[in-house]
Design a protein around this motif. Structure first.
Motif, PDB file in Angstrom:
ATOM      1  N   ALA A   4       1.056  -1.243  -0.050  1.00  0.00           N
ATOM      2  CA  ALA A   4      -0.460  -0.155  -0.083  1.00  0.00           C
ATOM      3  C   ALA A   4       0.873   1.312  -0.280  1.00  0.00           C
TER       4      ALA A   4
ATOM      5  N   ILE B  17       2.296   2.139  -3.667  1.00  0.00           N
ATOM      6  CA  ILE B  17       1.238   2.330  -4.201  1.00  0.00           C
ATOM      7  C   ILE B  17       0.671   3.657  -3.998  1.00  0.00           C
ATOM      8  N   ASP B  18       1.420   3.648  -2.966  1.00  0.00           N
ATOM      9  CA  ASP B  18       0.602   6.220  -2.807  1.00  0.00           C
ATOM     10  C   ASP B  18       1.921   6.249  -3.110  1.00  0.00           C
TER      11      ASP B  18
ATOM     12  N   SER C 137       1.451   5.902  -7.759  1.00  0.00           N
ATOM     13  CA  SER C 137       0.332   5.913  -8.103  1.00  0.00           C
ATOM     14  C   SER C 137       0.694   5.074  -9.854  1.00  0.00           C
TER      15      SER C 137
ATOM     16  N   ILE D 283      -1.010  -3.155 -12.024  1.00  0.00           N
ATOM     17  CA  ILE D 283      -0.637  -3.815 -10.721  1.00  0.00           C
ATOM     18  C   ILE D 283      -0.359  -5.398 -11.408  1.00  0.00           C
TER      19      ILE D 283
ATOM     20  N   SER E 180      -1.430  -8.053  -1.809  1.00  0.00           N
ATOM     21  CA  SER E 180      -1.558  -7.107  -2.946  1.00  0.00           C
ATOM     22  C   SER E 180      -1.985  -5.947  -1.871  1.00  0.00           C
TER      23      SER E 180
ATOM     24  N   HIS F 255      -6.600  -1.542  -6.041  1.00  0.00           N
ATOM     25  CA  HIS F 255      -5.482  -0.876  -6.483  1.00  0.00           C
ATOM     26  C   HIS F 255      -6.696  -1.124  -7.885  1.00  0.00           C
TER      27      HIS F 255
ATOM     28  N   GLU G 299      -6.404  -4.015 -11.908  1.00  0.00           N
ATOM     29  CA  GLU G 299      -5.407  -5.074 -11.841  1.00  0.00           C
ATOM     30  C   GLU G 299      -5.719  -5.706 -13.067  1.00  0.00           C
TER      31      GLU G 299
END
Length: 535
Positions: free
Chosen positions: A129, A132-133, A136, A140, A148, A151, A154
């Motif tokens: 996470a 991802i932050d 961006s 995925i 994971s 998102h 995917e």
């Protein structure tokens, strides 16, 4: 004499250029489509580890991939990713397991101009996470069995495998050539501040790896290189896959779940001429067997942590072959290595790392950024023009510039240069730990454990529990007892396996100086004294 090694910089990368094109097409002459590129190594079911006979080894059980099939798979997945609406420059996060689809997706993304972010399958949902932050990513690429975080886009493993079976002809596939300095991929490393850093590498990074291919591996098109790591470890991705493929050699990767004890049999079964692993793997192999019969092996390669002289001597005794180590980092891969073509005293093996690779410019610097005399300690630094050096940390210009001093990139590692130009490693210039070849920041581990409601203070350090064996230990204060089992379960939900402490110790107070600052270097002694105290 000053501690500077300057053989001249490696020739610049040609342009236009693409990393995947270099790996898949610019290979040794004579490497045709039917040459074996990859074998997923499986121990024959009737063979027990360390108990194989010549008859057992005549029919290797494996999944093989030829160069023709590899190229087709990359074309198929690359075409499929673009059909999903992704566009060149998009970042794609790889959350895939230890299977061939991992390197195929990695190369496919690069081939069509996407920027893949390979990550360890061991990362937990909170760790993913944060990535991802930070990045961006546009998508995925996901194996449902790998942790994971939510998102909106995917692309699952089944879809990727379907793409690779629908490859367009080569004359209908457009390799995205361009500036060799543009971003090609991103890898993560733990930063000294406790937050993992996203390291952006250019397409030219693969061009620079020719220096290690020549002066660490002495890799040849006829070689069969078995790497002990998983597909999704960057050490495996580079040394075990991209480098052999860029020469037309054969990459050998053990099937997921293969025990370390089975590796000698796989080395024999698949006629491996080179073996690459972290030093800890060699230590474990030597513990189980005093003699290892590996007739096809030329030598072993190791990186990720410092090789000890004792392990190097024991391996030579057990196999009759040498170990050649290399030193590097996520920001520049390996740039110092022992060279099979250069003779050195066998007793020196493990004492020094080897030499700066020809084509690298390297120095040992003092706190003012000036080269120190030979046999004097300082910070290992690389010329900032090195073609293998990162473009920078993603969205972190200040952190990037902090790593440079004048013409040099500061590694943060301490060393000294001998009279004959070898580099002796003296440790980190900060508190970074090493866990099985991964660098781990104690601050990252501390931040995760500090959220436990029953802990008051937490500090983490690496402790040598026996010669050449270090573990991560967490020290804490609390108003009440907390079981090791509870702390282990807490860490498991928040940290990748290699970042999790292997031991916990409750203290009345953490060691500190007169100003109240934590004395991190005093922590290992606390653990050793506790272990020696009768219960």
């Amino acid at each position: 004499m000053q501690s500077v090694s300057d053989s001249g910089l490696f020739p610049p990368c040609p342009a236009p250029f693409n990393l995947a094109d270099h790996v898949l097409y610019q290979r040794a002459p004579g490497c045709t489509a039917d040459v074996e590129a990859l074998a997923l190594c499986v121990l024959a079911p009737h063979v027990q580890p360390n108990d194989a006979t010549p008859d057992d080894l005549r029919e290797p059980q494996s999944r093989e991939l030829t160069y023709g099939a590899l190229r087709a798979a990359v074309r198929g997945v690359g075409t499929g990713l673009l059909a999903q609406g992704l566009t060149p420059g998009d970042r794609v996060l790889l959350r895939l397991g230890n299977t061939p689809i991992f390197p195929i997706a990695y190369l496919a993304a690069i081939a069509v101009g996407l920027v893949p972010v390979p990550t360890s399958a061991q990362l937990t949902e909170p760790e993913v996470a944060r990535i991802i932050d930070d990045l961006s990513p546009a998508a995925i690429l996901r194996d449902p069995g790998i942790a994971s975080a939510p998102h909106p886009r995917e692309i699952e493993r089944d879809s990727l495998e379907a793409m690779q079976r629908s490859a367009p002809p080569e004359n209908q596939f457009q390799m995205q050539l361009g500036d060799p300095d543009r971003p090609a991929y991103i890898v993560y490393t733990s930063g000294t501040g406790g937050n993992p850093r996203a390291v952006v590498h250019a397409h030219r990074a693969i061009w620079a790896r020719q220096m290690m291919i020549r002066h660490w591996y002495d890799l040849r098109p006829t070689d069969r290189l078995l790497h002990a790591g998983a597909f999704n470890w960057t050490f495996t991705l580079g040394t075990g896959l991209m480098d052999p493929w860029s020469l037309g050699a054969t990459a050998l990767i053990p099937e997921d779940g293969t025990p370390i004890a089975a590796l000698p049999d796989l080395l024999r079964q698949y006629d491996a001429s080179l073996f690459a692993a972290a030093p800890g793997v060699y230590r474990k192999l030597l513990q189980q067997d005093q003699t290892l019969h590996l007739p096809a092996l030329r030598y072993g390669l190791c990186a990720g942590e410092k090789l000890s002289s004792q392990v190097a001597r024991d391996w030579r005794t057990a196999t009759g072959t040498a170990l050649y180590e290399a030193f590097g980092m996520s920001e520049c891969s390996t740039f110092i290595s022992a060279d099979p073509a250069r003779r050195r005293d066998p007793e020196q093996t493990g004492d020094t790392l080897g030499w700066p690779q020809p084509g690298r410019r390297l120095a040992i610097l003092d706190s003012d950024g000036s080269p120190v005399p030979r046999n004097t300690s300082g910070v290992i630094a690389i010329d900032r023009r090195d073609p293998g050096l990162m473009l920078g940390y993603y969205n972190a210009a200040t952190a990037t510039e902090d790593r440079y001093q004048g013409a040099w990139f500061l590694t943060g590692d301490l060393g000294e240069m001998t009279e004959d130009g070898q580099i002796r490693y003296l440790g980190r210039n900060d508190d970074m730990m090493n866990a099985g070849g991964y660098r781990v920041s104690p601050l990252e581990v501390e931040a995760a454990l500090a959220t436990h409601p029953d802990l008051e203070q937490v500090a983490v350090a690496s402790v040598e529990v026996k010669p050449d064996t270090h573990i991560i230990v967490a020290f804490y204060t609390s108003a009440k007892d907390v079981t090791d089992e509870a702390l282990s379960a807490f860490a498991k939900d928040r940290l990748a396996r290699y970042k999790q402490p292997r031991a916990y110790l409750r203290l009345d107070a953490l060691p500190s100086g007169a100003n109240g600052k934590l004395l991190r270097r005093a922590l290992p002694d606390c653990y050793i004294r506790h272990q020696r105290t009768p219960s």
